[in-house]
Design a protein around this motif. Structure first.
Motif, mmCIF file in Angstrom:
data_model
loop_
_atom_site.group_PDB
_atom_site.id
_atom_site.type_symbol
_atom_site.label_atom_id
_atom_site.label_comp_id
_atom_site.label_asym_id
_atom_site.label_seq_id
_atom_site.Cartn_x
_atom_site.Cartn_y
_atom_site.Cartn_z
ATOM 1 N N LEU A 156 -9.701 -5.344 -1.042
ATOM 2 C CA LEU A 156 -8.671 -4.301 -1.038
ATOM 3 C C LEU A 156 -9.236 -2.984 -1.555
ATOM 4 C CD1 LEU A 156 -5.572 -6.319 -2.309
ATOM 5 C CD2 LEU A 156 -5.895 -5.364 -0.009
ATOM 6 N N ILE A 163 1.601 -4.510 -2.085
ATOM 7 C CA ILE A 163 0.695 -5.408 -1.362
ATOM 8 C C ILE A 163 1.484 -6.611 -0.853
ATOM 9 C CG2 ILE A 163 -1.315 -6.925 -1.551
ATOM 10 C CD1 ILE A 163 -2.019 -3.964 -1.595
ATOM 11 N N ARG A 195 -6.725 -3.702 9.199
ATOM 12 C CA ARG A 195 -6.693 -3.462 7.755
ATOM 13 C C ARG A 195 -6.477 -4.749 6.965
ATOM 14 N NH1 ARG A 195 -5.885 1.228 5.398
ATOM 15 N NH2 ARG A 195 -4.343 0.378 3.931
ATOM 16 N N ASP A 220 -0.955 -7.109 4.224
ATOM 17 C CA ASP A 220 -2.216 -6.612 3.672
ATOM 18 C C ASP A 220 -3.225 -7.742 3.499
ATOM 19 O OD1 ASP A 220 -1.513 -3.705 2.864
ATOM 20 O OD2 ASP A 220 0.130 -4.896 2.032
#
Length: 417
Positions: free
Chosen positions: A192, A16, A126, A99
């Motif tokens: 997430l 991440i 995303r 992320d």
């Protein structure tokens, strides 16, 4: 149980990537927790001084405050001038590969920079984008400046924190900032998890005000259920008695008698069995109603002996209790040592430094205390090379042009200041 290096799994958040625009406390605390569990956190700071927390000292650990050092360990430092078009472009290219993005500027600041959620989500759908603010991204208080002390007041927290005589006091730690940081971690992890199912990121809006109200759920439920506006009770608790700090002959200590069984046992060990069945104290509700008389009686009893007498007695019947310890006592406590709550990391300019350790212990993917806090822009060149694939010549040109820090045309001493 010690980790076996041969069998330790990848960290829980391995893979991440987090671009961290945050400063001061709430945001850096959030990203500290993410970094401890394996997220790669890129701390992005302005070349003109960086995070204000760097100067919040003394004490200092090398060039930066101990405050900054402890909150920003395990992160990689990059410094880009976002006021320059080239710097903004670099930042957007980094966001494409992230992320998570986290920021705690005033609402609207990131939009004005061209880095708001609506803009960057088009490039990276995303992305989980977390904004921490004082009062949230909408509403009449949206644009009000907020720091911990202010939100302790605006949330109602300070109205219940203080002496019984009515003096209202700030929490001993920055509770509004830390609550916001914790709720931000929770929000990011939930987003997430949702992304695993949908493939889409989302916007995480955390306000210090909301975090404080949620954290005070039990207090607010007492008010909502009764309609009575609470006031400070010192170390006491509104719905359980006895539950407070008392003064023994040598020092202060706390007790928490939270059940009928413990109340009977408590009365026995202090030699006052008569209190257990006294009509004013026979139930917790009656003890709450008559707290002042009961607490005065107990205070007189406890002043007769040292804590070395009272605490073993309380422990012998399972009553929660503790002396009011100072920080030095906590740091040297064998329990905190066993729990690795004060690990040591090396500061390149100040030598070994104790920091606070992770509170969550995972058996398969434990937290790992990372490298020291980065210097301003310490990893700019390395990150741009690794993440964006920029060549040495491209990085040198950005440095020479003052787009990234350290700038190659600045003297060594100035770049390290």
């Amino acid at each position: 149980m010690p980790d076996n290096p041969a069998t330790v799994s990848p960290a829980a958040l391995h893979g991440i990537r987090v671009l961290d625009f945050s400063h001061a406390l709430a945001g850096p605390y959030c990203t500290l927790l993410l970094a401890d569990f394996g997220a790669e956190v890129f701390k992005l700071e302005s070349p003109s001084g960086g995070d204000m927390g760097r100067g919040w000292g003394p004490p200092f650990a090398g060039n930066d405050s101990s405050f900054f050092f402890g909150l920003n360990r395990g992160k990689r430092g990059i410094s880009i001038d976002l006021k320059r078009p080239e710097g903004l472009d670099l930042c957007l290219r980094l966001i494409d590969r992230m992320d998570v993005l986290i920021e705690n500027f005033r609402p609207g600041t990131m939009d004005r920079l061209g880095l708001g959620y609506a803009a960057v989500a088009l490039r990276n759908p995303r992305l989980v984008y977390c904004s921490i603010s004082g009062y949230g991204q909408a509403g009449p208080s949206r644009d009000e400046a907020a720091m911990d002390l202010i939100v302790e007041c605006s949330s109602g927290f300070m109205s219940i924190t203080g002496t019984e005589e009515g003096e209202q006091v700030r929490s001993g730690y920055a509770v509004a900032d830390i609550n916001a940081g914790l709720f931000s971690v929770i929000g990011i992890l939930m987003a997430l998890r949702a992304r695993e199912q949908t493939g889409q990121g989302q916007y995480v809006d955390v306000s210090m005000l909301d975090a404080m109200i949620s954290a005070m759920s039990s207090n607010y439920m007492s008010f909502l259920g009764s309609g009575r506006i609470p006031s400070p009770l010192g170390s006491g608790f509104p719905t359980v008695v006895p539950y407070r700090v008392f003064q023994a002959r040598d020092r202060a200590f706390s007790i928490a008698v939270g059940s009928p069984k413990l109340w009977v046992a408590f009365c026995q060990v202090i030699g006052r069995e008569d209190l257990a069945c006294h009509p004013d104290y026979s139930s917790n509700a009656r003890r709450v109603e008559n707290r002042h008389a009961l607490e005065a009686t107990l205070a007189a009893i406890f002043r007769e002996q040292d804590t070395t007498h009272w605490i073993p007695l309380m422990h012998s019947v399972g009553i929660p209790c503790s002396p009011v310890r100072n920080f030095q006592e906590v740091v040297h406590d064998p329990q905190t040592a066993l729990r690795a709550m004060f690990p040591v990391i090396q500061c390149p300019t100040a030598g070994p430094q104790k920091v606070t350790g992770p509170a969550v212990k995972l058996s398969a993917t434990p937290a790992r205390v990372g490298e020291p806090a980065p210097g301003l822009g310490e990893h700019s060149a390395a990150v741009l090379s690794e993440v964006l694939g920029l060549s040495a010549d491209e990085i040198e040109a950005l440095s020479t042009g003052g787009i990234i820090w350290p700038s190659s045309h600045m003297g060594t001493q100035e770049a390290g200041d």
